[in-house]
Design a protein around this motif. Structure first.
Motif, mmCIF file in Angstrom:
data_model
loop_
_atom_site.group_PDB
_atom_site.id
_atom_site.type_symbol
_atom_site.label_atom_id
_atom_site.label_comp_id
_atom_site.label_asym_id
_atom_site.label_seq_id
_atom_site.Cartn_x
_atom_site.Cartn_y
_atom_site.Cartn_z
ATOM 1 N N GLU A 39 1.018 -1.851 -9.929
ATOM 2 C CA GLU A 39 2.010 -2.623 -9.188
ATOM 3 C C GLU A 39 1.828 -2.346 -7.701
ATOM 4 O OE1 GLU A 39 6.076 -2.448 -10.391
ATOM 5 O OE2 GLU A 39 5.550 -2.150 -12.499
ATOM 6 N N GLU A 40 1.908 -3.412 -6.902
ATOM 7 C CA GLU A 40 1.745 -3.262 -5.452
ATOM 8 C C GLU A 40 3.119 -3.077 -4.825
ATOM 9 O OE1 GLU A 40 -0.664 -6.412 -3.896
ATOM 10 O OE2 GLU A 40 -2.414 -5.808 -5.073
ATOM 11 N N THR A 41 3.536 -1.834 -4.722
ATOM 12 C CA THR A 41 4.895 -1.532 -4.279
ATOM 13 C C THR A 41 4.965 -1.026 -2.843
ATOM 14 O OG1 THR A 41 4.670 0.685 -5.230
ATOM 15 C CG2 THR A 41 5.662 -1.008 -6.624
ATOM 16 N N GLY A 42 3.831 -0.966 -2.155
ATOM 17 C CA GLY A 42 3.832 -0.450 -0.793
ATOM 18 C C GLY A 42 4.503 -1.395 0.193
ATOM 19 N N LYS A 43 4.845 -0.860 1.354
ATOM 20 C CA LYS A 43 5.577 -1.651 2.350
ATOM 21 C C LYS A 43 4.661 -2.521 3.206
ATOM 22 C CE LYS A 43 5.717 2.042 5.862
ATOM 23 N NZ LYS A 43 4.879 3.000 5.126
ATOM 24 N N ASP A 44 3.370 -2.175 3.281
ATOM 25 C CA ASP A 44 2.437 -2.973 4.063
ATOM 26 C C ASP A 44 1.036 -2.809 3.485
ATOM 27 O OD1 ASP A 44 1.483 -0.493 4.938
ATOM 28 O OD2 ASP A 44 2.527 -0.602 6.859
ATOM 29 N N ALA A 45 0.054 -3.469 4.119
ATOM 30 C CA ALA A 45 -1.311 -3.472 3.590
ATOM 31 C C ALA A 45 -1.893 -2.070 3.481
ATOM 32 C CB ALA A 45 -2.202 -4.349 4.475
ATOM 33 N N LEU A 46 -1.651 -1.232 4.486
ATOM 34 C CA LEU A 46 -2.206 0.128 4.463
ATOM 35 C C LEU A 46 -1.578 0.957 3.355
ATOM 36 C CD1 LEU A 46 -4.183 1.994 5.935
ATOM 37 C CD2 LEU A 46 -2.269 2.777 7.332
ATOM 38 N N ASP A 47 -0.280 0.858 3.204
ATOM 39 C CA ASP A 47 0.429 1.606 2.174
ATOM 40 C C ASP A 47 -0.052 1.204 0.781
ATOM 41 O OD1 ASP A 47 2.280 3.542 1.456
ATOM 42 O OD2 ASP A 47 3.922 2.120 1.253
ATOM 43 N N ILE A 48 -0.229 -0.102 0.578
ATOM 44 C CA ILE A 48 -0.695 -0.604 -0.718
ATOM 45 C C ILE A 48 -2.126 -0.128 -0.990
ATOM 46 C CG2 ILE A 48 -1.316 -2.685 -2.021
ATOM 47 C CD1 ILE A 48 1.061 -4.076 -0.587
ATOM 48 N N ARG A 140 -7.278 3.476 7.096
ATOM 49 C CA ARG A 140 -7.331 2.847 8.416
ATOM 50 C C ARG A 140 -6.851 1.402 8.319
ATOM 51 N NH1 ARG A 140 -10.077 5.584 12.213
ATOM 52 N NH2 ARG A 140 -10.186 3.707 13.491
ATOM 53 N N LYS A 141 -6.376 0.876 9.464
ATOM 54 C CA LYS A 141 -6.015 -0.526 9.577
ATOM 55 C C LYS A 141 -7.030 -1.252 10.449
ATOM 56 C CE LYS A 141 -0.944 -0.638 9.225
ATOM 57 N NZ LYS A 141 0.310 -0.932 9.970
ATOM 58 N N SER A 142 -7.169 -2.575 10.210
ATOM 59 C CA SER A 142 -7.964 -3.416 11.091
ATOM 60 C C SER A 142 -7.414 -4.838 11.030
ATOM 61 C CB SER A 142 -9.446 -3.393 10.690
ATOM 62 O OG SER A 142 -9.603 -3.877 9.366
#
Length: 202
Positions: A39-48, A140-142
């Motif tokens: 399940e994708e429960t993270g708050k944003d792309a990095l968290d997920i 990391r984010k991009s």
């Protein structure tokens, strides 16, 4: 060359990231057993991405580093038209099923509503899990900036990545459909992702 499991079954994503790294990426399809999607429960792309990397690493029978990616589409539209983290939901709500054809129809109609194109960007989260425990993650984010357009590319979509047919990016000052980019142009367009992956996979 060390193998890294890229936590996806989407061959287009494997091909895309293959242009951007010298690391041997193995897809979930190449495993001899199935791992159910988390399940994708993270708050944003990095968290997920972090949650996915840890999950798939914990499910591996033979351990290897796990790379995961999640992306969030950000459209510069009125709030009622913004899909946020749920790009599939408005398509399913309107057509009853998510597939490339329905998604292209929905998002090209949305671009027409805004005069033919919508400024947009992708926010990517990448994470690598290489062992058990809290200190086992690097992340990391991009970003990838571009625009969503009302006319799909004549070759339509590459299966599994419908946005490549209706998304344009600027290459040397010229707007080009993502689906028509050459390997060299893909490296230019995805330079932020390439830098992120390079640092993660060192």
């Amino acid at each position: 060359m060390k193998k890294v499991l890229f936590a996806t079954t989407n061959q287009q994503k494997i091909k895309r990231l293959g242009f951007l790294t010298d690391t041997k990426l193995v897809s979930l399809k190449e495993l001899k057993y199935e791992i159910k999607e988390p399940e994708e429960t993270g708050k944003d792309a990095l968290d997920i991405a972090i949650l996915k990397a840890r999950y798939y690493y914990s499910c591996l029978k033979v351990k290897m580093p796990v790379l995961s990616q999640d992306d969030t589409l950000k459209l510069q539209v009125k709030s009622q038209d913004d899909p946020g983290n749920h790009i599939k939901e408005p398509v399913i709500k309107k057509y009853g099923e998510f597939n490339d054809k329905n998604a292209i129809k929905y998002y090209t109609d949305l671009a027409k509503k805004y005069g033919g194109f919508i400024p947009m960007y992708f926010e990517y989260g990448h994470a690598v899990c290489f062992s058990d425990g809290e200190e086992s993650i690097h992340a990391r984010k991009s970003r990838l900036q571009g625009r969503l357009v009302s006319e799909p590319h004549e070759n339509e979509s590459t299966k599994g990545y419908f946005l490549s047919a209706i998304m344009q990016v600027q290459i040397r000052g010229k707007w080009k459909y993502y689906s028509e980019l050459t390997p060299r142009e893909l490296i230019i367009a995805d330079s932020g992702i390439a830098k992120s992956l390079s640092r993660l996979l060192q």
